[in-house]
Design an enzyme around this catalytic site. Structure first.
Site, PDB file in Angstrom:
ATOM      1  N   GLY A 208      -2.798  13.690 -20.640  1.00  0.00           N
ATOM      2  CA  GLY A 208      -3.591  12.955 -21.620  1.00  0.00           C
ATOM      3  C   GLY A 208      -4.106  13.882 -22.693  1.00  0.00           C
ATOM      4  CG  ASN A 209      -4.925  12.794 -26.355  1.00  0.00           C
ATOM      5  OD1 ASN A 209      -5.968  12.236 -26.657  1.00  0.00           O
ATOM      6  ND2 ASN A 209      -3.740  12.183 -26.444  1.00  0.00           N
ATOM      7  NE  ARG A 210      -9.955  19.417 -24.702  1.00  0.00           N
ATOM      8  CZ  ARG A 210     -10.321  19.768 -23.467  1.00  0.00           C
ATOM      9  NH1 ARG A 210     -11.179  19.022 -22.807  1.00  0.00           N
ATOM     10  NH2 ARG A 210      -9.837  20.849 -22.911  1.00  0.00           N
ATOM     11  CB  ALA A 276      -4.865  11.022 -29.965  1.00  0.00           C
TER      12      ALA A 276
END
Ligand code: C5P
Length: 404
Positions: A208-210, A276
């Site tokens: 995943g990402n932030r 994102a």
């Protein structure tokens, strides 16, 4: 068209020395062509008589749910209004509204109101600064109310500081701006993608990402405020949005986001790609939790669909598409390349170099590049709510005053 002409406004007054200013507010609203009804708390009638307000508004003023005239239907009044203005709002009134304590006609109308509510507080500086008052204000903002900021200066106590009721012209311009802006996207349908995507490795792990989803949610709020119907495809963010004009579609993976976005975009006028999206996903997803074994482990990744590029390919002449770019070098050049490749009408560039900008912050600093010209629009560091307004302002040229 004047923005307040024909608008139905409930003015709700609570007991403060500043009540006298509301006579000017009512007069100004009537002059602008608004239809005004006034309600007062019993305490406020000791400062200015209801007769003043009934004469100015040309309607009886109500102070109690049950009065000599009979039962005053608070539900009806709450539903009738296009906007409710609670001013002056005393510390006690703020406390009651924040906690749903319904001991006056004012509170009953507030709780029944479906329209936007503007609250203009007025009190002494220490009461205003008290954490209890500030917490109540935050609660009321959280419920979707609009706070008209207090003025600074001389107070009834003789002290100087923040806590004065906003001036009548300020209250009026708040309402005018709201209704003027509100019309701008009426009748438009907007698709927004927001948040991160999670690409599963096994039942408990993911790539995943932030991304927090804050920017996309701020955009959804701003579009709804302008009257648009919003379809928000939201990845796994801890945030959400509760607004009658916003429909939320929760997704986990890029694949799911792609499917929802594709199905929705054909019916929309505008797409805003604020998500994102993970560029790659594991080729295989283990159906059981993977065990620790060798010292090294390899996961083969395959490319995810590019949602924005797919929408860009399907874009019809009447549709518009806005993308985002987060670059670390040759930012504008790379962003313009992306704008062309994905057939965007505009791209919002956030730079990782700017402090306070990007993922998880409440603020952002953007540059907007448009397909129609080569002039970058550079903005200051601002709250994401303000950034959302700046982004939407570029759409004003795409649909100029169609609803006026
Ligand atoms: O190519 P890049 O990921 O930098 O492009 C960013 C823009 O493309 C953003 O608007 C993002 O939401 C969108 N995007 C997408 N699907 C992907 C990758 C990016 O919609 N798979």
């Amino acid at each position: 068209m004047l923005s307040l002409s024909g608008k139905r406004i409930v003015i709700a007054i609570s007991g403060s020395i500043a009540v006298y200013k509301m006579a000017f507010v009512v007069r100004l609203l009537i002059k602008k062509g608004a239809d005004v009804r006034v309600i007062m708390t019993p305490a406020s009638t000791r400062f200015v008589s209801p007769l003043t307000f009934s004469t100015l508004s040309k309607y009886p003023v109500f102070t109690e749910v049950i009065s000599e005239e009979g039962w005053n239907n608070h539900v009806e009044m709450g539903l009738w209004a296009d906007a409710m203005v609670i001013a002056p709002a005393t510390a006690k009134t703020l406390g009651h509204l924040a906690h749903g304590i319904c001991d006056t006609l004012l509170a009953a109308v507030y709780l029944s109101a479906k329209c936007p509510v503007f609250i203009a507080p007025a009190m002494d500086l220490d009461m205003w600064a008290h954490p209890a008052t500030q917490r109540n204000i935050q609660k009321l903002i959280g419920y979707g109310n609009y706070i008209v900021p207090v003025g600074e200066g001389e107070l009834a106590s003789g002290l100087h500081g923040a806590g004065r009721l906003a001036e009548p012209e300020t209250i009026l311009s708040f309402l005018e701006d709201f209704f003027a802006v509100r019309q701008l996207m009426k009748g438009k349908k907007v698709l927004i993608t927001a948040g991160p995507t999670y690409e599963p490795i096994d039942p408990v792990r993911f790539i995943g990402n932030r991304s927090s989803g804050k920017m996309g949610i701020a955009l959804a709020h701003a579009c709804a405020k302008r009257g648009a119907e919003v379809h928000l495809v939201l990845g796994p963010s801890s945030l959400t949005i509760d607004h009658p004009l916003v429909q939320v579609y929760r997704v986990e993976t890029a694949g799911q986001m792609h499917k929802e976005a594709l199905a929705l975009y054909s019916d929309c006028d505008l797409g805003i790609m604020a998500a994102a999206v993970a560029d790659y996903r594991p080729r295989e997803v283990a159906d059981k939790k993977m065990k620790k074994s060798s010292d090294q482990m390899e996961i083969t990744l395959v490319k995810n669909p590019d949602i924005a590029a797919d929408l860009g390919r399907r874009k019809m002449p009447h549709q518009r598409l806005i993308g985002f770019a987060l670059e670390t070098d040759q930012e504008q050049q790379h962003a313009r390349g992306k704008l062309e490749k994905k057939n965007f009408d505009a791209i919002v560039l956030n730079s990782l170099r700017d402090k306070g900008a990007g993922f998880q912050y409440d603020t952002n600093k953007i540059t907007i590049l448009l397909a129609q010209d080569n002039k970058p629009r550079v903005f200051e560091l601002k709250s994401k709510a303000e950034v959302a307004e700046d982004i939407l302002d570029i759409t004003n040229d795409w649909w100029p005053n169609e609803s006026e």
